[in-house]
Every structure is written in structure tokens, then in C-alpha cells.
Design a protein around this motif. Structure first.
Motif, mmCIF file in Angstrom:
data_model
loop_
_atom_site.group_PDB
_atom_site.id
_atom_site.type_symbol
_atom_site.label_atom_id
_atom_site.label_comp_id
_atom_site.label_asym_id
_atom_site.label_seq_id
_atom_site.Cartn_x
_atom_site.Cartn_y
_atom_site.Cartn_z
ATOM 1 N N UNK A 55 24.660 59.109 17.167
ATOM 2 C CA UNK A 55 23.420 58.959 16.416
ATOM 3 C C UNK A 55 22.228 59.323 17.282
ATOM 4 N N UNK A 56 22.238 58.895 18.548
ATOM 5 C CA UNK A 56 21.162 59.252 19.464
ATOM 6 C C UNK A 56 21.161 60.747 19.735
ATOM 7 N N UNK A 57 22.357 61.309 19.893
ATOM 8 C CA UNK A 57 22.453 62.751 20.124
ATOM 9 C C UNK A 57 21.947 63.533 18.922
ATOM 10 N N UNK A 58 22.214 63.021 17.717
ATOM 11 C CA UNK A 58 21.777 63.714 16.506
ATOM 12 C C UNK A 58 20.250 63.733 16.413
ATOM 13 N N UNK A 59 19.587 62.661 16.886
ATOM 14 C CA UNK A 59 18.127 62.635 16.890
ATOM 15 C C UNK A 59 17.578 63.715 17.814
ATOM 16 N N UNK A 60 18.197 63.840 18.997
ATOM 17 C CA UNK A 60 17.780 64.863 19.941
ATOM 18 C C UNK A 60 18.021 66.259 19.369
ATOM 19 N N UNK A 61 19.171 66.432 18.714
ATOM 20 C CA UNK A 61 19.503 67.729 18.136
ATOM 21 C C UNK A 61 18.522 68.093 17.028
ATOM 22 N N UNK A 62 18.198 67.107 16.203
ATOM 23 C CA UNK A 62 17.254 67.352 15.102
ATOM 24 C C UNK A 62 15.881 67.718 15.653
ATOM 25 N N UNK A 63 15.436 67.025 16.680
ATOM 26 C CA UNK A 63 14.151 67.342 17.305
ATOM 27 C C UNK A 63 14.173 68.724 17.935
ATOM 28 N N UNK A 64 15.299 69.058 18.552
ATOM 29 C CA UNK A 64 15.445 70.373 19.171
ATOM 30 C C UNK A 64 15.340 71.480 18.128
ATOM 31 N N UNK A 65 15.992 71.272 16.981
ATOM 32 C CA UNK A 65 15.938 72.269 15.917
ATOM 33 C C UNK A 65 14.521 72.431 15.383
ATOM 34 N N UNK A 66 13.849 71.288 15.153
ATOM 35 C CA UNK A 66 12.483 71.334 14.637
ATOM 36 C C UNK A 66 11.536 72.053 15.589
ATOM 37 N N UNK A 67 11.507 71.629 16.840
ATOM 38 C CA UNK A 67 10.587 72.220 17.804
ATOM 39 C C UNK A 67 11.001 73.648 18.151
ATOM 40 N N UNK A 68 12.299 73.905 18.139
ATOM 41 C CA UNK A 68 12.762 75.276 18.373
ATOM 42 C C UNK A 68 12.256 76.227 17.304
ATOM 43 N N UNK A 69 12.295 75.777 16.063
ATOM 44 C CA UNK A 69 11.814 76.619 14.958
ATOM 45 C C UNK A 69 10.301 76.835 15.059
ATOM 46 N N UNK A 70 9.571 75.788 15.480
ATOM 47 C CA UNK A 70 8.118 75.912 15.624
ATOM 48 C C UNK A 70 7.764 76.871 16.760
ATOM 49 N N UNK A 71 8.460 76.758 17.879
ATOM 50 C CA UNK A 71 8.215 77.657 18.999
ATOM 51 C C UNK A 71 8.570 79.097 18.644
ATOM 52 N N UNK A 72 9.661 79.271 17.906
ATOM 53 C CA UNK A 72 10.053 80.606 17.481
ATOM 54 C C UNK A 72 8.998 81.211 16.565
ATOM 55 N N UNK A 73 8.505 80.409 15.618
ATOM 56 C CA UNK A 73 7.465 80.888 14.710
ATOM 57 C C UNK A 73 6.187 81.235 15.480
ATOM 58 N N UNK A 74 5.847 80.394 16.474
ATOM 59 C CA UNK A 74 4.667 80.681 17.289
ATOM 60 C C UNK A 74 4.814 81.972 18.068
ATOM 61 N N UNK A 75 6.014 82.189 18.619
ATOM 62 C CA UNK A 75 6.268 83.419 19.352
ATOM 63 C C UNK A 75 6.183 84.650 18.460
ATOM 64 N N UNK A 76 6.700 84.534 17.256
ATOM 65 C CA UNK A 76 6.642 85.643 16.309
ATOM 66 C C UNK A 76 5.198 85.949 15.902
ATOM 67 N N UNK A 77 4.416 84.883 15.695
ATOM 68 C CA UNK A 77 3.001 85.078 15.343
ATOM 69 C C UNK A 77 2.254 85.764 16.483
ATOM 70 N N UNK A 78 2.542 85.365 17.706
ATOM 71 C CA UNK A 78 1.913 85.994 18.876
ATOM 72 C C UNK A 78 2.259 87.477 18.947
ATOM 73 N N UNK A 79 3.536 87.799 18.748
ATOM 74 C CA UNK A 79 3.961 89.203 18.786
ATOM 75 C C UNK A 79 3.298 90.012 17.685
ATOM 76 N N UNK A 80 3.089 89.404 16.550
ATOM 77 C CA UNK A 80 2.499 90.124 15.411
ATOM 78 C C UNK A 80 1.017 90.409 15.648
ATOM 79 N N UNK A 81 0.269 89.391 16.072
ATOM 80 C CA UNK A 81 -1.173 89.556 16.221
ATOM 81 C C UNK A 81 -1.552 90.310 17.499
#
Length: 214
Positions: A55-81
Motif C-alpha cells: 500500500x505504501x509502495x502504491x502511494x509512491x508509484x501513484x505519485x511517481x506517475x502523476x509527477x512524471x506525467x506533469x514533468x513530461x508535459x512541461x518538457x513537451x511544452x518547453x520543446x514546443x515554445x
């Protein structure tokens, strides 16, 4: 009933078996481990001592997925602009990851992790032609998705656990494993029967909870 209570009862059953059957340190350790695990196994259908670490590992995994997606989106926005570069496939991946992390409950991730472990046990059972391990793997993979205090808290589950432990006894050639494992699992249901919620021993044939004054 708290997991620590179930664990204590399981350890007591294992200790009694170690005292009753011919004693060796190896046999005593097996009896204790089997009884303790069996006493906790019925709660694999929800958050328990066995799955709390996941259960603790799943919380970390869920946070990793969320922040990973946000960082990926930020990187894509940077590359675009900055460089006028667009990567549609990565953009879609970031959206999917964000939705997955946002919408998926931690409990679902935990259940999936438990099921993966069960799948590994099932594979090992098939590979090494061990029927009891195949049954154990199926049990572990299946029960996390069941309603808490549902099918795992029934007489039928006790019988299934007894069949699995009988195979383990034949594998180990150690007398008493079936009795110890079944007693451990049964102790969990008996202890939960003393709680206000009770246990649906004969579900789904009889859907009312059986309760005893505790």
C-alpha cells in the motif's frame, strides 16, 4: 479484528504445533510461518498487514506517475515554445499517465501489485509442476479484487486453503502442515465472528453475517 491479533493467534497455533509434533528448529520455523501467514491470509481482500507495505509502495508509484506525467508535459511544452517541436505521441502518453495517476486509487495499484505476485507464484507452480503452488498463486492473484469480508471469509475459502496446504504438506513431507494452515485460516474467521460486523460464513448461499458475543 486487528491484524496484530490475528498474527498473535496464528503464532500461538504454530507454537502449539511445534510442541506437539516431533521438534526440530526447522520444523518449528515452518509451523510458525505457515500458521502466522494463514491467520492473516483472509485479509488479502483488503488493506492488511500482508499488503500494507505494498500500500505504501502504491502511494509512491501513484505519485511517481502523476509527477512524471506533469514533468513530461512541461518538457513537451518547453520543446514546443522554444524549438517549435511537437511530439504528439509523447503528448498523448503524458495525458494518459496523468489520467491514470489521477483516477487510479492507491488501493487499485496495491491490488494489482498483489496480483502480480500471485501471477509469479502461479507461473512458478506451472513451471515446476507444483499443483499446490498454482492454487496458491491463483488465490493470491484473485482475492485482492474481492469485497472485504466476502468470499475469503467463508467456509469455502477454508476448504480451498486446506486443499492448498495439503499439497504443501505433501511437498515438504512434514506432518501437520494441513492442520496448522487450516487452523490458522479458520482462526481468522472465528476471531472476526466475535466482532460487530461478524462473518458471512456461507456466502453467497446465506448472505447474513454470523455474529457471536465477544
Amino acid at each position: 479484528m486487528k491484524g496484530t491479533t490475528h498474527l498473535t493467534i496464528g503464532v500461538a497455533i504454530g507454537a502449539a504445533a511445534a510442541a506437539y509434533y516431533p521438534f526440530t528448529f526447522k520444523n518449528a520455523a515452518i509451523y510458525l510461518a505457515v500458521a502466522a501467514f494463514s491467520a492473516l491470509s483472509a485479509d488479502l481482500d483488503g488493506t492488511s498487514m500482508l499488503s500494507s507495505k505494498l500500500g505504501k509502495a502504491s502511494k509512491l508509484l501513484r505519485s511517481f506517475v502523476l509527477w512524471g506525467s506533469i514533468l513530461l508535459a512541461g518538457g513537451l511544452a518547453y520543446m514546443y515554445f522554444m524549438y517549435d517541436q511537437m511530439h504528439p505521441e509523447l503528448a498523448v502518453a503524458s495525458i494518459i499517465l496523468f489520467l491514470l495517476g489521477f483516477m487510479t486509487k492507491e488501493g487499485v495499484i496495491r491490488n494489482a501489485m498483489v496480483s502480480i505476485i500471485g501471477g509469479g507464484l502461479l507461473y512458478a507452480g506451472i513451471r515446476y509442476e507444483m499443483n499446490w503452488l498454482m492454487g496458491f498463486g491463483l488465490f493470491v492473484a484473485w482475492v485482492p479484487w474481492l469485497k472485504h469480508r466476502g468470499m475469503t471469509h467463508t467456509l469455502w475459502a477454508v476448504l480451498i486453503w486446506g486443499a492448498i496446504s495439503r499439497g504443501l504438506e505433501a511437498q515438504l513431507q512434514l506432518e501437520g502442515i494441513t492442520m496448522v494452515a487450516t487452523a490458522g485460516y479458520l482462526s481468522h474467521l472465528l476471531a472476526d465472528t466475535l466482532t460487530p460486523s461478524g462473518v458471512k460464513w456461507f456466502y453467497p448461499l446465506y448472505k447474513k453475517s454470523v455474529k457471536l458475543p465477544g
